[in-house]
Design a protein around this motif. Structure first.
Motif, PDB file in Angstrom:
ATOM      1  N   THR A 101     -46.723 -54.592 -31.010  1.00 50.11           N
ATOM      2  CA  THR A 101     -46.072 -55.789 -30.512  1.00 50.11           C
ATOM      3  C   THR A 101     -44.592 -55.746 -30.856  1.00 50.11           C
ATOM      4  O   THR A 101     -44.182 -55.095 -31.826  1.00 50.11           O
ATOM      5  N   HIS A 102     -43.789 -56.433 -30.053  1.00 50.73           N
ATOM      6  CA  HIS A 102     -42.378 -56.633 -30.385  1.00 50.73           C
ATOM      7  C   HIS A 102     -42.157 -57.991 -31.057  1.00 50.73           C
ATOM      8  O   HIS A 102     -41.049 -58.306 -31.471  1.00 50.73           O
ATOM      9  N   SER A 103     -43.225 -58.788 -31.141  1.00 46.49           N
ATOM     10  CA  SER A 103     -43.119 -60.132 -31.696  1.00 46.49           C
ATOM     11  C   SER A 103     -43.519 -60.130 -33.162  1.00 46.49           C
ATOM     12  O   SER A 103     -44.681 -59.879 -33.503  1.00 46.49           O
ATOM     13  N   ILE A 104     -42.567 -60.431 -34.033  1.00 45.91           N
ATOM     14  CA  ILE A 104     -42.860 -60.498 -35.461  1.00 45.91           C
ATOM     15  C   ILE A 104     -43.855 -61.621 -35.737  1.00 45.91           C
ATOM     16  O   ILE A 104     -44.787 -61.464 -36.536  1.00 45.91           O
ATOM     17  N   GLU A 105     -43.670 -62.763 -35.066  1.00 47.16           N
ATOM     18  CA  GLU A 105     -44.575 -63.887 -35.271  1.00 47.16           C
ATOM     19  C   GLU A 105     -46.009 -63.524 -34.891  1.00 47.16           C
ATOM     20  O   GLU A 105     -46.956 -63.885 -35.596  1.00 47.16           O
ATOM     21  N   GLU A 106     -46.158 -62.791 -33.794  1.00 50.89           N
ATOM     22  CA  GLU A 106     -47.491 -62.394 -33.358  1.00 50.89           C
ATOM     23  C   GLU A 106     -48.139 -61.463 -34.386  1.00 50.89           C
ATOM     24  O   GLU A 106     -49.316 -61.611 -34.716  1.00 50.89           O
ATOM     25  N   ALA A 107     -47.366 -60.513 -34.886  1.00 54.58           N
ATOM     26  CA  ALA A 107     -47.893 -59.590 -35.886  1.00 54.58           C
ATOM     27  C   ALA A 107     -48.326 -60.335 -37.144  1.00 54.58           C
ATOM     28  O   ALA A 107     -49.390 -60.051 -37.715  1.00 54.58           O
ATOM     29  N   LEU A 108     -47.533 -61.293 -37.587  1.00 56.94           N
ATOM     30  CA  LEU A 108     -47.870 -62.052 -38.786  1.00 56.94           C
ATOM     31  C   LEU A 108     -49.083 -62.956 -38.553  1.00 56.94           C
ATOM     32  O   LEU A 108     -49.885 -63.184 -39.468  1.00 56.94           O
ATOM     33  N   MET A 109     -49.215 -63.467 -37.349  1.00 53.34           N
ATOM     34  CA  MET A 109     -50.350 -64.327 -37.021  1.00 53.34           C
ATOM     35  C   MET A 109     -51.669 -63.547 -37.027  1.00 53.34           C
ATOM     36  O   MET A 109     -52.702 -64.033 -37.482  1.00 53.34           O
ATOM     37  N   LEU A 110     -51.626 -62.302 -36.549  1.00 50.43           N
ATOM     38  CA  LEU A 110     -52.854 -61.559 -36.308  1.00 50.43           C
ATOM     39  C   LEU A 110     -53.243 -60.588 -37.419  1.00 50.43           C
ATOM     40  O   LEU A 110     -54.426 -60.313 -37.603  1.00 50.43           O
ATOM     41  N   PRO A 113     -60.507 -67.209 -42.101  1.00 53.33           N
ATOM     42  CA  PRO A 113     -59.921 -67.291 -40.765  1.00 53.33           C
ATOM     43  C   PRO A 113     -58.508 -67.860 -40.828  1.00 53.33           C
ATOM     44  O   PRO A 113     -58.237 -68.781 -41.619  1.00 53.33           O
ATOM     45  N   ARG A 114     -57.635 -67.305 -40.011  1.00 54.14           N
ATOM     46  CA  ARG A 114     -56.222 -67.669 -40.064  1.00 54.14           C
ATOM     47  C   ARG A 114     -55.976 -69.020 -39.413  1.00 54.14           C
ATOM     48  O   ARG A 114     -56.469 -69.299 -38.324  1.00 54.14           O
ATOM     49  N   ARG A 115     -55.200 -69.847 -40.096  1.00 57.77           N
ATOM     50  CA  ARG A 115     -54.904 -71.183 -39.583  1.00 57.77           C
ATOM     51  C   ARG A 115     -53.882 -71.107 -38.449  1.00 57.77           C
ATOM     52  O   ARG A 115     -52.944 -70.319 -38.485  1.00 57.77           O
ATOM     53  N   ALA A 116     -54.053 -71.960 -37.436  1.00 59.95           N
ATOM     54  CA  ALA A 116     -53.131 -71.980 -36.297  1.00 59.95           C
ATOM     55  C   ALA A 116     -51.721 -72.338 -36.737  1.00 59.95           C
ATOM     56  O   ALA A 116     -50.735 -71.887 -36.144  1.00 59.95           O
ATOM     57  N   GLU A 117     -51.603 -73.137 -37.816  1.00 60.62           N
ATOM     58  CA  GLU A 117     -50.281 -73.591 -38.279  1.00 60.62           C
ATOM     59  C   GLU A 117     -49.716 -72.694 -39.378  1.00 60.62           C
ATOM     60  O   GLU A 117     -48.786 -73.089 -40.096  1.00 60.62           O
ATOM     61  N   VAL A 118     -50.222 -71.464 -39.481  1.00 63.63           N
ATOM     62  CA  VAL A 118     -49.762 -70.568 -40.545  1.00 63.63           C
ATOM     63  C   VAL A 118     -48.264 -70.286 -40.441  1.00 63.63           C
ATOM     64  O   VAL A 118     -47.601 -70.000 -41.444  1.00 63.63           O
ATOM     65  N   PRO A 168     -44.107 -71.220 -45.929  1.00 65.10           N
ATOM     66  CA  PRO A 168     -42.851 -70.603 -46.365  1.00 65.10           C
ATOM     67  C   PRO A 168     -42.940 -69.078 -46.462  1.00 65.10           C
ATOM     68  O   PRO A 168     -41.960 -68.378 -46.184  1.00 65.10           O
ATOM     69  N   ALA A 169     -44.109 -68.554 -46.840  1.00 65.90           N
ATOM     70  CA  ALA A 169     -44.269 -67.100 -46.935  1.00 65.90           C
ATOM     71  C   ALA A 169     -44.158 -66.443 -45.563  1.00 65.90           C
ATOM     72  O   ALA A 169     -43.703 -65.300 -45.450  1.00 65.90           O
ATOM     73  N   PHE A 170     -44.578 -67.152 -44.520  1.00 65.98           N
ATOM     74  CA  PHE A 170     -44.470 -66.647 -43.146  1.00 65.98           C
ATOM     75  C   PHE A 170     -42.995 -66.467 -42.797  1.00 65.98           C
ATOM     76  O   PHE A 170     -42.587 -65.427 -42.256  1.00 65.98           O
ATOM     77  N   VAL A 171     -42.201 -67.477 -43.121  1.00 64.51           N
ATOM     78  CA  VAL A 171     -40.764 -67.423 -42.822  1.00 64.51           C
ATOM     79  C   VAL A 171     -40.096 -66.299 -43.604  1.00 64.51           C
ATOM     80  O   VAL A 171     -39.255 -65.564 -43.076  1.00 64.51           O
TER      81      VAL A 171
END
Length: 254
Positions: free
Chosen positions: A190-199, A224-229, A233-236
């Motif tokens: 993926t080119h999406s960092i958010e997508e990679a972190l979500m999945l 299971p991963r939360r939709a609002e993950v 702050p760790a995501f950011v």
């Protein structure tokens, strides 16, 4: 489990040798979801061709479940960036053919195909042919085919890139739900960092070509991963880390 050991690959362009991959080592453990992120042209799709046995590396080897499969085909389920569908088959028959290949009887495959298409809200186009579908619909059907090919390793090459933002988010959740129910080893580009972190469980960040692994990052969010993950702050922080890695790699190659 998928393991790439010290993979190198170069191509000939006229009289020039152009290196694409330089000593790449990557692993995807059993039941693990791993993403590759890197700039365009960093060799991510080349890696998939090597894993699928379409091409051979110049150096290194590829193992699946401990067996050397370098150059061997038919051992993974794969979805390329562009929809991979049989144009002479209806949408439902494209799905049922994948199920038959996976060992389902033809009668049961036809019944399951309709049910699967209903699950991704495409039951209304089951009798249509692929060329009559929008690009996003074609990608969803192609993605479903890849999921239904029963292989221990799945390689997904930006499967959501053609989808609008709302559909993309829906398909991410759908993929996670299916994967949680029947975990297989997934290598995801993926080119999406958010997508990679979500999945993902882990992320490999690649440099520009000739690609090397800049860093391997663990994704700490529980499943299971939360939709609002994405609000964590760790995501950011992780997103910023990946952006900095990619920015530094571009600067160093400039």
């Amino acid at each position: 489990m998928l393991e790439l050991r010290n993979i190198s690959k170069a191509y000939r362009r006229g009289k020039e040798t152009v290196p694409v991959l330089n000593d790449i080592s990557i692993r995807v453990n059993a039941g693990e979801f791993v993403s590759l992120i890197g700039p365009s042209g960093s060799g991510k799709s080349t890696l998939f061709r090597l894993i699928g046995g379409v091409e051979r590396p110049d150096g290194g080897r590829i193992n699946i479940d401990g067996n050397d499969v370098t150059g061997k085909r038919g051992l993974i389920s794969y979805m390329p960036q562009q929809a991979a569908l049989f144009p002479w088959l209806s949408v439902a028959d494209n799905i049922s053919s994948a199920l038959v290949t996976a060992g389902t009887s033809k009668k049961e495959a036809k019944e399951q195909a309709v049910a699967w298409l209903d699950r991704i809200h495409l039951g209304g186009v089951a009798k249509e042919y692929p060329h009559l579908l929008s690009g996003g619909m074609q990608q969803r059907v192609s993605f479903l085919r890849a999921l239904l090919m029963r292989r221990n390793v799945m390689c997904l090459d930006e499967p959501f890139a053609a989808l609008d933002a709302l559909t993309r988010a829906e398909m991410q959740r759908w993929l996670l739900d299916l994967w949680e129910a029947d975990r297989r080893s997934v290598l995801f580009v993926t080119h999406s960092i958010e997508e990679a972190l979500m999945l993902s469980d882990r992320i490999y960040v690649l440099s520009p070509a000739p690609a090397t692994v800049l860093r391997e990052l663990d994704v700490p969010f529980e499943r299971p991963r939360r939709a609002e993950v994405w609000t964590d702050p760790a995501f950011v922080t992780l997103k910023r880390d990946v952006l900095e890695l990619l920015g530094e790699s571009h600067s160093s190659r400039a």
